[in-house]
Write an enzyme that holds these catalytic residues in place. Structure first.
Site, PDB file in Angstrom:
ATOM      1  N   ASP A 343       0.866  -1.177   0.000  1.00  0.00           N
ATOM      2  CA  ASP A 343       0.000   0.000   0.000  1.00  0.00           C
ATOM      3  C   ASP A 343       0.910   1.237   0.000  1.00  0.00           C
ATOM      4  OD1 ASP A 343      -2.285   1.587   0.069  1.00  0.00           O
ATOM      5  OD2 ASP A 343      -3.260   0.363   1.591  1.00  0.00           O
ATOM      6  N   TRP A 344       0.295   2.381   0.070  1.00  0.00           N
ATOM      7  CA  TRP A 344       0.939   3.680  -0.136  1.00  0.00           C
ATOM      8  C   TRP A 344       2.130   3.901   0.817  1.00  0.00           C
ATOM      9  CZ3 TRP A 344      -0.610   7.352  -3.792  1.00  0.00           C
ATOM     10  CH2 TRP A 344      -0.093   8.638  -3.659  1.00  0.00           C
TER      11      TRP A 344
END
Length: 791
Positions: A343-344
Site C-alpha cells: 500500500d501507499w
C-alpha cells in the site's frame, strides 16, 4: 408459481442462469404482479438456487485468459536488465509523470520518458485530485502506453485505481452502494452485477487493475474503513468478496470489460486496537486464522490475481516485513500465485512509522525478503535506486527479482496488455448508462435497513405532511461517502446532475407535502435553529430527521468517540420535544452510538452509504413504494464500551448479577424489519446424527404471513455446544433471500458439510470435534450430533 429448477440447468454456467430474474422480481414486486413465491436464482450447486451459500463459493474457478506462452515469457525475462526488472517492480503515482493538479493536470513528456521509457516502471496509479472524464483517461493512458512501447522491450504499463463502489475515479460513472451497504442486501448477485459494471466502466477508461475488493472482516465499529468491508462475519465477507472478484475478472480476464481484482488488505488490518486507521492490531494467531484468513482463502480459490498488503502491524510485526505472513501463509499455505503489492509508502513507513528498520534501504530488503513483488513507492525513485544497490552488493539476487517480475509479466499477459495495451477503450460500454444506474438503484433499495417501526409509522400514509431536516438530509457526500470522484468523497460539484439527495428524492415524489429546514452539516447551533424548527413543524405531521456522517476514508476518518456528535444528539432531542412522530434516518458508514435517542423514535432507518441512487431509494422506502429488505451485516452497539460482535463468547454474556444478559446491542447482526411479516417453520435435518466428515441436509419453510409482497433473507447459524477451544455463541453458515407474495411459502434447502462445524485449534489446524451442534434459522432450531466413526 412453484419453484422448480432442473438439475441440469442448475449445473450450467451460472452467469447464463436467468441473469435478469431479480430485476423481474423487483418490477413484479413493485407493481403487485401475481407471482406467488420465488427464490432469487443465482448459482448452480444449491438445491434452491441460493444467492448466498456454499454453492456461490464453489460456483466457478479462476477467470480464464489466453494461455500464457511460458517460453515467450521466460525469453522476455532473460532479455531484461536488472534496471528493467526493478522498474517492473515499481509502482508510481501519476504525480511522477505529470504537472498540474486536478483538471489542469498534463503529462510531462520528460518525466514520462525517464520513468517509463528509460527506467521501465511497470505500474502507475491514482488520480491527481479528482476523477477524470473517459476522454481524459484515454489521452493519459495512451501517452503512457506509447512511452512503454518506445522502451527497449516494449513492456506495457499496468495502471491501477481504487474502483471501490463503481468506477469512482471516472467522471459520470455509476456509483453503487458502498460494500457495507451491498452486504446489507444479503443478495450477492447484486454485487456480482455491480462489479461487472464497475469493471466495464473502469476498463473503458483504459485501466485494467482494480484495487478492490476489501476482504478485511470489519470487527471494530469505529474503524474509518468499516463501510468498505462486507461486515463483521468471515463467511459473509467470503461470499460477497468472491462475488466481487467474479464480477471484476469476469469469465475471461483478458476481455475488454474485465479488470484484475485485488484482495486487500492482507491481513488483520480491520481490527486495530484503537479503531484508528493504520494503527497496531493485537490478534492472537489462532484468532487470525479463525476470523481473518477465511475470506482470503476463498478469494485465492476464486482466482484473485493480486493482493494488497495491510499497512499496519499485528502483534508488533509490520505485515510488510513479515515473511511468515506474506510467504509462508499467503503463498505456501493458501496457494496464492499472483502479484503482491504494497500500500501507499509502506516500505518507507517501516522506517518512519513502525521503526523496525534504520534506513529505507534496510526496509526495502526486509520487504522484498518477506515476499513483496511491487512497491507502491509512490512519489519518488527511491525504491529503484535502493534496489539497484541491493542487487549490486549481492543482498538481493537476480533470481529473487525474477520471481516477482515473472508474476508481474504473467499478469500483464493474462490481461491482454501485450496484445493491446489500450484494451477496453474502444468497447461499446456507456459510462453511467441508464441500465447501469437501474442496477445501482436496485442495490440501493435492498441495502436500506428498517431497524424500528413502532405503531407501523412507516410506510408514511399518502397525504402525510413531512418536515425533513438534519445534516445528512441534503448531502450527496453522506450517501456516497469516500472514494467518490475524490479520495475523501468531498465536493458534490463533481457528482452527476442526476444524483438526488434524500431531500430532492422525497420532494420529487411527495411534492408539496415536503418542507425542508436546512441545517449545517457540522457544528449545528441547535438553539439558533429552534425557532425555525418549531415554525416548520406546525406544517408537518411527521418529522424526518436525517443524522449520521459526512464523507471520509482512511486516517482522515479517525474518531475518538463512536457516539453521534453532540450537536446531532441535541438536535434529535429538540425534534422529539416538538410532539410530532420522528423518523430517524441514519446515513453513515459505521454504527454511531445513539445515546438513547433511538428509544423515542417512531421509526429508524439505516442507510449504509447507498450511493448516488440512495436518495431515491430511501424516499421510496419511506413512502412505501419499496418494501425494505436489508439486514444488518454488523452488530449495532448500544454503548461505546460494549463493542461486541454477534459471535461473542458465552462468558461475554455475564452481567453484574452473574446472569447471562450482558449482550444487549442496540440492534443485533442480521436484524432488519419489513412492511410485511415472515415466519420460518419446519426446520428439518436429514439426519439427527452423522460422522465427523459427513454432510447433512437442512430444510425449512419461509412463509409471508403479512399483507404485502416482500423479500426476506433467512440466516442459518451453527452453535457448537462444547469444544476444546471456547466456542462462539453462533456462527453464520448460510443465507438466502426469497421473494414471497402474501400467504405464500417456499422451502429452502442447504447442505452443511464438515467445514461448517470446524474451528481452528491451538496448532492452527482446522478440526471438527464430536458433540452437539445447534442449527438455528429465525426462531427455529434443531440439534445435530456428530460422532466419531466406529473403530
Amino acid at each position: 408459481m412453484k419453484y422448480l429448477v432442473d438439475r441440469a440447468a442448475r449445473s450450467a454456467n451460472w452467469r447464463g442462469t436467468q441473469p435478469s430474474l431479480w430485476l423481474m422480481f423487483l418490477v413484479l414486486f413493485l407493481c403487485g404482479a401475481a407471482v406467488s413465491a420465488q427464490v432469487i436464482v443465482g448459482f448452480p450447486e444449491s438445491t434452491t438456487g441460493s444467492v448466498g451459500s456454499e454453492a456461490f463459493l464453489a460456483a466457478e474457478g479462476r477467470a480464464q485468459a489466453q494461455p500464457v506462452d511460458e517460453v515467450a515469457l521466460e525469453a522476455l525475462l532473460a532479455r531484461m536488465t536488472v534496471t528493467e526488472k526493478i522498474g517492473q517492480m515499481t509502482q508510481l503515482d501519476i504525480f511522477m509523470i505529470t504537472d498540474g493538479l486536478h483538471q489542469e493536470m498534463q503529462i510531462n513528456p520528460d518525466k514520462l520518458r525517464e520513468m517509463v521509457t528509460e527506467r521501465a516502471v511497470g505500474s502507475i496509479l491514482n488520480v491527481n485530485g479528482e476523477a477524470l472524464s473517459v476522454e481524459r483517461w484515454h489521452g493519459l493512458i495512451r501517452a503512457i502506453q506509447n512511452a512503454a512501447t518506445a522502451s527497449r522491450l516494449k513492456i506495457p504499463v499496468i495502471y491501477g485505481l481504487d474502483s471501490i463502489h463503481g468506477a469512482n475515479y471516472v467522471e459520470s460513472a455509476t456509483i453503487f452502494p458502498q460494500p457495507l451497504g451491498l452486504a446489507a442486501t444479503f443478495n450477492p448477485e447484486l454485487t456480482l452485477k455491480g462489479s461487472r459494471l464497475a469493471a466495464a466502466e473502469t476498463r473503458k477508461a483504459g485501466v485494467p487493475w482494480n484495487f478492490s475488493p476489501v476482504l478485511d472482516v470489519g470487527r471494530h465499529p469505529a474503524w474509518p474503513r468499516l463501510y468498505e468491508t462486507f461486515g463483521e462475519d468471515p463467511y459473509l465477507v467470503s461470499v460477497f468478496g468472491v462475488a466481487s472478484i467474479r464480477g471484476y475478472e469476469g469469465r475471461r480476464i483478458d476481455g475488454a470489460m474485465s479488470v484484475a481484482s485485488t484482495m486487500k488488505h492482507f491481513l488483520g488490518y480491520s481490527e486495530p486496537v484503537t479503531g484508528h486507521d493504520r494503527t497496531p492490531s493485537r490478534i492472537p494467531e489462532r484468532r487470525l486464522h479463525e476470523i481473518f484468513v477465511p475470506p482470503f482463502r476463498a478469494a485465492v480459490n476464486a482466482g484473485a490475481r493480486t493482493v494488497m498488503i495491510n499497512s499496519g502491524e499485528i502483534n508488533g510485526i509490520p505485515v510488510h516485513g513479515d515473511r511468515r505472513m506474506l510467504t509462508e501463509l499467503l503463498r505456501e499455505e493458501l496457494g496464492f500465485r499472483g502479484v503482491a503489492v504494497t500500500d501507499w509508502e509502506d516500505i518507507k513507513k517501516l522506517v518512519t512509522l513502525h521503526r523496525v528498520a534504520v534506513t529505507e534501504k534496510q526496509a526495502t530488503l526486509m520487504a522484498i525478503n518477506a515476499g513483496v513483488d511491487m512497491s507502491m513507492v509512490p512519489r519518488d525513485a527511491s525504491f529503484m535506486d535502493l534496489m539497484a544497490e541491493l542487487v549490486a552488493e549481492g543482498s538481493i539476487s537476480e533470481a529473487r527479482l525474477d520471481l516477482s517480475v515473472r508474476r508481474i509479466l504473467r499478469l500483464k499477459f493474462e490481461l491482454g496488455l501485450f496484445s493491446d495495451p489500450l484494451l477496453g477503450v474502444d468497447s461499446e460500454v456507456e459510462v453511467g448508462s441508464t441500465e447501469a444506474r437501474k442496477v445501482a438503484l436496485a442495490a440501493a433499495r435492498e441495502s436500506i435497513v428498517l431497524l424500528e417501526n413502532r405503531d407501523a409509522t412507516l410506510p408514511l400514509d399518502e397525504g402525510t405532511r413531512l418536515l425533513i431536516t438534519g445534516p445528512t438530509a441534503d448531502s450527496l457526500e453522506s450517501l456516497a461517502n469516500g472514494w467518490t470522484y475524490t479520495w475523501q468523497g468531498h465536493g458534490a460539484s463533481n457528482y452527476p446532475e442526476e444524483s438526488l439527495s434524500l431531500v430532492a428524492g422525497l420532494s420529487a415524489m411527495a411534492r408539496n407535502r415536503v418542507h425542508y429546514l436546512p441545517t449545517p452539516r457540522a457544528d449545528i447551533n441547535v438553539p439558533s435553529i429552534l425557532p425555525g424548527l418549531r415554525r416548520e413543524s406546525r406544517k408537518a405531521d411527521v418529522v424526518i430527521l436525517c443524522l449520521g456522517e459526512q464523507s471520509y476514508t482512511e486516517t482522515p476518518g479517525n474518531i475518538d468517540d463512536l457516539r453521534l456528535p453532540k450537536d446531532q444528539l441535541e438536535l434529535a432531542r429538540a425534534a422529539y420535544d416538538l410532539g410530532k412522530p420522528v423518523v430517524l434516518v441514519l446515513i453513515q458508514g459505521r454504527p454511531r452510538v445513539l445515546d438513547g435517542i433511538a428509544d423515542a423514535a417512531a421509526a429508524v432507518l439505516f442507510a449504509p452509504n447507498p450511493g448516488h441512487e440512495g436518495g431515491q431509494a430511501i424516499a421510496e422506502v419511506l413512502l412505501g413504494m419499496v418494501n425494505p429488505s436489508g439486514k444488518l451485516p454488523i452488530t449495532y452497539p448500544r454503548f461505546t464500551n460494549a463493542l461486541r460482535t454477534y459471535d461473542f463468547k458465552q462468558s461475554e454474556r455475564q452481567d453484574t448479577t452473574f446472569g447471562l444478559t450482558a449482550f444487549n446491542p442496540q440492534w443485533p447482526f442480521g436484524h432488519g424489519l419489513s412492511y410485511t411479516t415472515f415466519e420460518v417453520s419446519d426446520l428439518t435435518l436429514t439426519e439427527s446424527s452423522a460422522g465427523l466428515r459427513e454432510s447433512v441436509g437442512v430444510s425449512y419453510q419461509v412463509t409471508n404471513t403479512g399483507q404485502r409482497a416482500g423479500l426476506e433473507s433467512t440466516l442459518l447459524f451453527v452453535t457448537d455446544e462444547v469444544a476444546s477451544i471456547t466456542p462462539s455463541a453462533k456462527r453464520l453458515r448460510r443465507f438466502q433471500k426469497v421473494f414471497l407474495e402474501p400467504g405464500k411459502s417456499v422451502v429452502v434447502e442447504f447442505t452443511l458439510g464438515p467445514a461448517d462445524f470446524e474451528f481452528v485449534r491451538r496448532d492452527l489446524e482446522r478440526i471438527v470435534e464430536p458433540g452437539d451442534f445447534v442449527i438455528t434459522v429465525g426462531d427455529q432450531s434443531a440439534t445435530l450430533t456428530l460422532e466419531r466413526p466406529a473403530e
